[in-house]
Design a protein around this motif. Structure first.
Motif, PDB file in Angstrom:
ATOM      1  N   VAL A  12      39.825  49.736  33.501  1.00 56.82           N
ATOM      2  CA  VAL A  12      38.596  49.118  33.986  1.00 56.82           C
ATOM      3  C   VAL A  12      38.908  48.509  35.352  1.00 56.82           C
ATOM      4  O   VAL A  12      39.740  47.613  35.458  1.00 56.82           O
ATOM      5  N   HIS A  13      38.286  49.025  36.383  1.00 54.99           N
ATOM      6  CA  HIS A  13      38.462  48.482  37.734  1.00 54.99           C
ATOM      7  C   HIS A  13      37.364  47.456  37.948  1.00 54.99           C
ATOM      8  O   HIS A  13      36.186  47.760  37.772  1.00 54.99           O
ATOM      9  N   LEU A  14      37.740  46.247  38.318  1.00 56.09           N
ATOM     10  CA  LEU A  14      36.795  45.147  38.426  1.00 56.09           C
ATOM     11  C   LEU A  14      36.833  44.570  39.842  1.00 56.09           C
ATOM     12  O   LEU A  14      37.590  43.643  40.121  1.00 56.09           O
ATOM     13  N   PRO A  15      36.066  45.120  40.773  1.00 52.81           N
ATOM     14  CA  PRO A  15      36.056  44.605  42.143  1.00 52.81           C
ATOM     15  C   PRO A  15      35.568  43.156  42.197  1.00 52.81           C
ATOM     16  O   PRO A  15      34.750  42.733  41.379  1.00 52.81           O
ATOM     17  N   THR A  16      36.070  42.412  43.156  1.00 47.99           N
ATOM     18  CA  THR A  16      35.686  41.015  43.336  1.00 47.99           C
ATOM     19  C   THR A  16      35.300  40.784  44.800  1.00 47.99           C
ATOM     20  O   THR A  16      35.482  41.658  45.641  1.00 47.99           O
ATOM     21  N   THR A  17      34.839  39.582  45.081  1.00 52.10           N
ATOM     22  CA  THR A  17      34.570  39.189  46.470  1.00 52.10           C
ATOM     23  C   THR A  17      35.680  38.292  47.003  1.00 52.10           C
ATOM     24  O   THR A  17      35.544  37.708  48.080  1.00 52.10           O
ATOM     25  N   LEU A  18      36.791  38.198  46.279  1.00 56.62           N
ATOM     26  CA  LEU A  18      37.909  37.353  46.702  1.00 56.62           C
ATOM     27  C   LEU A  18      38.570  37.938  47.946  1.00 56.62           C
ATOM     28  O   LEU A  18      38.614  39.154  48.118  1.00 56.62           O
ATOM     29  N   THR A  19      39.098  37.057  48.802  1.00 53.05           N
ATOM     30  CA  THR A  19      39.673  37.515  50.069  1.00 53.05           C
ATOM     31  C   THR A  19      41.147  37.201  50.206  1.00 53.05           C
ATOM     32  O   THR A  19      41.707  37.366  51.285  1.00 53.05           O
ATOM     33  N   SER A  20      41.804  36.763  49.125  1.00 54.57           N
ATOM     34  CA  SER A  20      43.243  36.501  49.194  1.00 54.57           C
ATOM     35  C   SER A  20      43.918  36.948  47.908  1.00 54.57           C
ATOM     36  O   SER A  20      43.305  36.943  46.832  1.00 54.57           O
ATOM     37  N   VAL A  21      45.181  37.324  48.022  1.00 56.35           N
ATOM     38  CA  VAL A  21      45.944  37.722  46.840  1.00 56.35           C
ATOM     39  C   VAL A  21      46.118  36.531  45.895  1.00 56.35           C
ATOM     40  O   VAL A  21      46.125  36.702  44.675  1.00 56.35           O
ATOM     41  N   GLU A  22      46.209  35.321  46.448  1.00 52.68           N
ATOM     42  CA  GLU A  22      46.342  34.130  45.601  1.00 52.68           C
ATOM     43  C   GLU A  22      45.090  33.925  44.748  1.00 52.68           C
ATOM     44  O   GLU A  22      45.173  33.592  43.578  1.00 52.68           O
ATOM     45  N   GLY A  23      43.924  34.120  45.362  1.00 53.30           N
ATOM     46  CA  GLY A  23      42.676  33.996  44.624  1.00 53.30           C
ATOM     47  C   GLY A  23      42.552  35.063  43.547  1.00 53.30           C
ATOM     48  O   GLY A  23      42.110  34.792  42.426  1.00 53.30           O
TER      49      GLY A  23
END
Length: 90
Positions: A12-23
């Motif tokens: 399951v690929h779950l795209p996000t709006t996060l902009t950092s690897v830490e997030g």
């Protein structure tokens, strides 16, 4: 499919709006915390990637199998030989 063949697993690929690897790592940790009881999810195989570089993946947790089942719950880059089942274990 014969009796010896294993059916394919689905991702399951779950795209996000996060902009950092830490997030993204924090989200993965929160998902494991809230969905860890769902046995069809293999959190030990969790990886992160940038949206346009999905072929370059960063493993989140160690994928070492533990005696008795389950996987190591420590980060992927932890010191060798110190695997444990969950964060509360010594």
């Amino acid at each position: 499919m014969t009796e010896y063949e294993v059916p394919p697993r689905w991702i399951v690929h779950l795209p996000t709006t996060l902009t950092s690897v830490e997030g993204a790592r924090a989200l993965a940790e929160a998902l494991r915390g809230s969905l860890g009881h769902v046995t069809v999810i293999d959190f030990g195989e969790t990886t992160l990637s940038e949206e346009d570089r999905q072929f370059v993946r960063t493993r989140v947790w160690c994928d070492h199998f533990l005696p008795g089942g389950g996987r190591c719950a420590l980060p992927a880059d932890h010191a060798g030989g110190s695997c444990r089942a969950d964060r509360g274990s010594p």
